[in-house]
Design an enzyme around this catalytic site. Structure first.
Site, short mmCIF file in Angstrom:
data_model
loop_
_atom_site.label_atom_id
_atom_site.label_comp_id
_atom_site.label_asym_id
_atom_site.label_seq_id
_atom_site.Cartn_x
_atom_site.Cartn_y
_atom_site.Cartn_z
CB SER A 154 -0.90 0.02 1.24
OG SER A 154 -1.58 1.26 1.35
CE1 TYR A 167 -3.62 -2.09 4.85
CE2 TYR A 167 -3.06 0.19 4.35
CZ TYR A 167 -3.52 -1.04 3.94
OH TYR A 167 -3.88 -1.23 2.63
CE LYS A 171 -1.49 -4.10 2.83
NZ LYS A 171 -1.70 -5.44 2.23
#
Length: 306
Positions: A154, A167, A171
């Site tokens: 991401s 997150y 990622k």
């Protein structure tokens, strides 16, 4: 359902394939001739609950279109259950050629408010999940001297975002994991690449909309449908991608970007070595013009998607 023979004879696992990007990738793999293991535990966006429904629905859609698929509801977050996903692929279809590590959850929070559970849960599914399924597949890939891994990363990790320390860390960790796999397994003709997708999905739908600027951003993302991500994933699973390894791509609607990976930007040298004082007087003033700004993903991708 078959769009051609690009993936004929291939067997592909797609994790988190019950909806959104994963579903579109699973459908595309099947259209191109691959047999697909559709993995999804059927949990909520935050990872709570479980249902066999989403995976089975995608399998049914593939079978009705003339393709081959089986459903799997094992969790990617634990080594033993990840091995069951790979075992099911081999038992059902006789081999395994590609893993798409797409499964994920969100537990967004500003860093100073983030709990240990919120950190652990996201790292477990994204980073540990990518490791566990890739590791289970590695033995088969090594034995058959071929294989492809496609990991969803991401721009939240590659560039940055607010309220997503868990997150983002997971990622960006996945991109380093992918590069290490590419280096370690290239001698077995195993490839490992990343895709950072821009697409409206259940995961993106949790973005808070508290200003006109945020609302405008969400409207732009809504125009970027998950099916736009699938062609690159299908290509990376195919033999046509035999010389594509260790790369990071971003897909945004009809745009495909090759992303940079960290390299030296600028250097300073002092033959007598450094002191804290000379770092302050010399090194930092020389390096500061090349500092990377505190950008978020939306600051870098400011133009409308094509």
């Amino acid at each position: 359902m078959n769009n051609g023979s690009m993936l004929d004879g291939k067997v592909v696992i797609v994790s988190g394939a019950g909806g959104g990007i994963g579903r579109e990738i699973a459908l595309a793999m099947a259209r191109h001739g691959a047999a697909v293991v559709v993995n999804d535990i059927g949990a909520s966006l935050t990872g709570d609950g479980a249902s066999a429904g989403p995976a089975q629905q995608v399998v049914q859609e593939i079978i009705e279109g003339g393709g081959r698929a089986v459903a799997n509801t094992d969790s990617v977050a634990e080594g033993a259950s990840a091995e069951r996903i790979v075992e099911q692929a081999v038992q059902a279809f006789g081999r395994l050629d590609c893993v798409v590590n797409n499964a994920g959850i969100l537990r967004d929070a500003l860093f100073h408010k983030m709990s240990g559970d919120e950190w652990d849960a996201v790292l477990k599914v994204h980073l540990y999940g990518a490791y566990h399924v890739s590791r289970a597949a590695a033995a088969h890939f090594r034995e058959q001297q071929s294989g492809s891994l496609v990991h969803m990363t991401s721009t939240s990790g590659l560039i940055g975002n607010l309220g997503q320390a868990n997150y983002s860390a997971a990622k960006l960790g996945i991109t380093a994991l992918s590069k290490s796999i590419a280096l370690d397994m290239q001698k077995f003709n195993v490839r490992s690449n990343c895709i950072a997708p821009f697409a409206w999905s259940r995961m993106i739908s949790s973005i808070p909309v508290k200003s006109e600027e945020q609302a405008a951003r969400v409207e732009k993302i809504k125009r970027m449908t998950p099916d736009k991500i699938a062609p690159l994933a299908a290509f990376l699973a195919s033999d046509a991608a035999h010389d594509v390894n260790g790369q990071v791509f971003t897909v945004r609607n009809n745009e495909i970007f090759l992303m940079s990976q960290p390299r030296p930007v600028r250097s300073v040298h002092r033959s007598e070595g450094w002191t804290a004082e000379t770092v302050a007087e010399h090194a930092m003033p020389a390096l500061k013009p090349s500092f990377v700004p505190l950008d978020r993903s939306a600051d870098v991708f400011q133009w409308d998607p094509v």
